[in-house]
Design a protein around this motif. Structure first.
Motif, short mmCIF file in Angstrom:
data_model
loop_
_atom_site.label_atom_id
_atom_site.label_comp_id
_atom_site.label_asym_id
_atom_site.label_seq_id
_atom_site.Cartn_x
_atom_site.Cartn_y
_atom_site.Cartn_z
N GLY A 66 -16.24 31.02 44.62
CA GLY A 66 -15.92 30.06 43.57
C GLY A 66 -16.43 28.68 43.93
N LEU A 67 -15.86 27.67 43.29
CA LEU A 67 -16.28 26.28 43.47
C LEU A 67 -15.13 25.45 44.05
CD1 LEU A 67 -18.43 24.02 42.88
CD2 LEU A 67 -17.21 23.66 40.72
N TYR A 68 -15.41 24.80 45.17
CA TYR A 68 -14.47 23.84 45.74
C TYR A 68 -14.94 22.44 45.34
CZ TYR A 68 -12.57 27.54 48.69
OH TYR A 68 -11.97 28.70 49.14
N TYR A 69 -13.99 21.57 45.00
CA TYR A 69 -14.41 20.22 44.62
C TYR A 69 -13.41 19.18 45.13
CZ TYR A 69 -11.08 20.83 40.69
OH TYR A 69 -9.95 21.04 39.92
N ASN A 70 -13.94 18.00 45.40
CA ASN A 70 -13.20 16.87 45.91
C ASN A 70 -12.56 16.13 44.74
OD1 ASN A 70 -12.55 14.21 46.79
ND2 ASN A 70 -14.09 14.31 48.43
#
Length: 447
Positions: free
Chosen positions: A162-166
């Motif tokens: 998936g996508l990790y985001y700050n």
């Protein structure tokens, strides 16, 4: 919350190159569905696996203890930290010390395991036990455990990407929510990028194929490509999903500074498995990665809040947002085993017993591998981890298909990706045709 790096996740970064050399083409025996041992009698079977981290070893110990409690007549001799090459050698030679049951991190080798006859076809065992694999396992996991109708392996926990985001960086950039489409992703990646001289203070996303988990198959999963046609030929030059995937990645490379600038920046960043991973440090604001990254990132004590979401999808597939790339660990029964019925009892327990699957998932923080376990109230996880459970259960999620020569075709595609992103190859259509021809040649030579 995941607190350790799953071993097969660590190996995933090397699986593409390793699969090209593991599992030789030497004949390993014929698959057998005529097991005749009496699983009700007192017996001992050998189980070889690849896990080695303390929490993983403890998880295996608890899993086997549960099995032996349910089957007091079957004793399991466990041998851990075994690589595919060691397993393959043992499967060829057989003997009392050889494994009856194996577990491998490398799904790329399923085609080899099945076509060589190293592992038995489990379809007769499933039928005998009244278990329908298609109703038991998520679609992608069900697919990557078989080859040409031979189900020589079964899922044993999985990985979902998936996508990790700050979240802090998102807020500063005025971005309210994670991107759902690639056009939104492209806009966000540019908005999150802060240049500093000829480098970056913060990079929105590292698009290069050497950028940790940013491999071709992880990108392309969002386009739902067909790798081979019905005759087994490479579909790389025919399925428009591949051209679209390559173009999207190349556009990101060009718009975020160009290949050379990105590579120069990447060379200054931390490695994939250390505390100085650039997502942990805030140097990269978005990261394509597997479920294990959450625990690793939190252990690094970042100075920002971590968000988790599915990877974006092509704009014309917006209704399929929520899908992703799936892979994982597999289990199988050695064709050389003289205790296949007893071995099946262990495989069946580890991979289809809901409490066993959930317990093992809780222990090593990987995604459960049955549809029932994915919904179990006994699962323990950080709320953000549910994103990966949903991706695994999503029928639109995809994987890479098994091949007779393992993951060689993926290595070939990835190499073409390196040449295209760097500008070494400029004619995409011609390059895809040439790469497809190479894949077909390699497969023909492996038969």
């Amino acid at each position: 919350m995941p607190t350790a790096i799953p071993k097969f996740a660590r190996n995933a970064a090397f699986a593409l190159t390793a699969s090209a050399v593991l599992l030789t083409t030497a004949c390993t025996g014929q698959s057998s569905s005529g097991a005749d041992d009496d699983a009700s009698k007192d017996t001992t079977i050998n189980f070889w696996h690849a896990w080695s981290a303390p929490n993983e070893v403890a998880g295996i110990k608890a899993l086997i203890a549960g099995f032996e409690k349910a089957h007091p007549n079957i004793h399991v001799n466990v041998v851990g930290n075994m690589t595919d090459d060691k397993i393959n050698q043992a499967l060829r030679t057989g003997g009392d010390r050889a494994p009856d049951v194996i577990s491998s991190f490398t799904t790329n080798n399923v085609g080899k395991f099945c076509s060589s006859g190293a592992l038995v076809d489990l379809n007769p065992f499933f039928k005998k036990s009244g278990i329908d694999p298609e109703a038991t396992f998520p679609k992608a996991m069900n697919e990557y455990t078989q080859f040409d109708g031979n189900r020589c392996s079964v899922p044993l926990l999985g990985d979902a990407y998936g996508l990790y985001y700050n979240k802090t960086a998102f807020e500063k950039a005025g971005i309210a929510a994670p991107p759902k489409t690639w056009s939104e992703f492209e806009a966000d990646a540019k908005k999150l990028t802060i240049s500093q001289g000829d480098s970056y203070k913060q990079l929105g996303f590292m698009p290069n194929y050497h950028g940790w988990e940013s491999t071709t198959e992880h990108y392309f999963a969002q386009f739902s490509p067909t790798y081979f046609d019905s005759s087994g030929k490479s579909d790389l030059a025919k399925d428009p999903a591949f051209e679209a995937g390559f173009k999207l990645q190349k556009k990101l490379v060009d718009e975020l500074g160009g290949f050379q600038k990105l590579e120069k920046f990447r060379s200054t960043l931390g490695d994939e498995w250390g505390a100085k991973h650039p997502f942990h440090t805030g140097q990269v604001a978005m990261q394509l990665d597997g479920e294990w990254r959450l625990g690793m990132a939190e252990e690094a004590k970042p100075k920002f809040e971590i968000g988790v979401a599915p990877l974006p999808v092509p704009d014309d597939q917006a209704d399929q947002y929520g899908k992703g790339y799936i892979t994982g660990t597999i289990a199988g029964i050695a064709a050389t085993s003289k205790k296949q019925n007893a071995a099946w009892e262990l495989v069946k327990y580890m991979t289809t017993d809901t409490d066993a699957v959930v317990g093992f998932s809780n222990a090593i923080h990987n995604v459960p591998s049955t549809l029932t376990a994915l919904k179990s109230p006994k699962l323990k996880y950080d709320p953000r981890f549910k994103t990966f459970l949903d991706i695994a259960a999503n029928p639109n999620s995809t994987t890479t298909p098994a091949s007779i020569n393992g993951g060689v075709y993926l290595v070939t595609i990835q190499q073409f990706g390196y040449d295209y992103e760097s500008g070494k190859v400029t004619d995409l259509k011609a390059g895809l045709k040439k790469t497809a021809a190479q894949i077909d040649t390699d497969i023909a030579q492996a038969k």
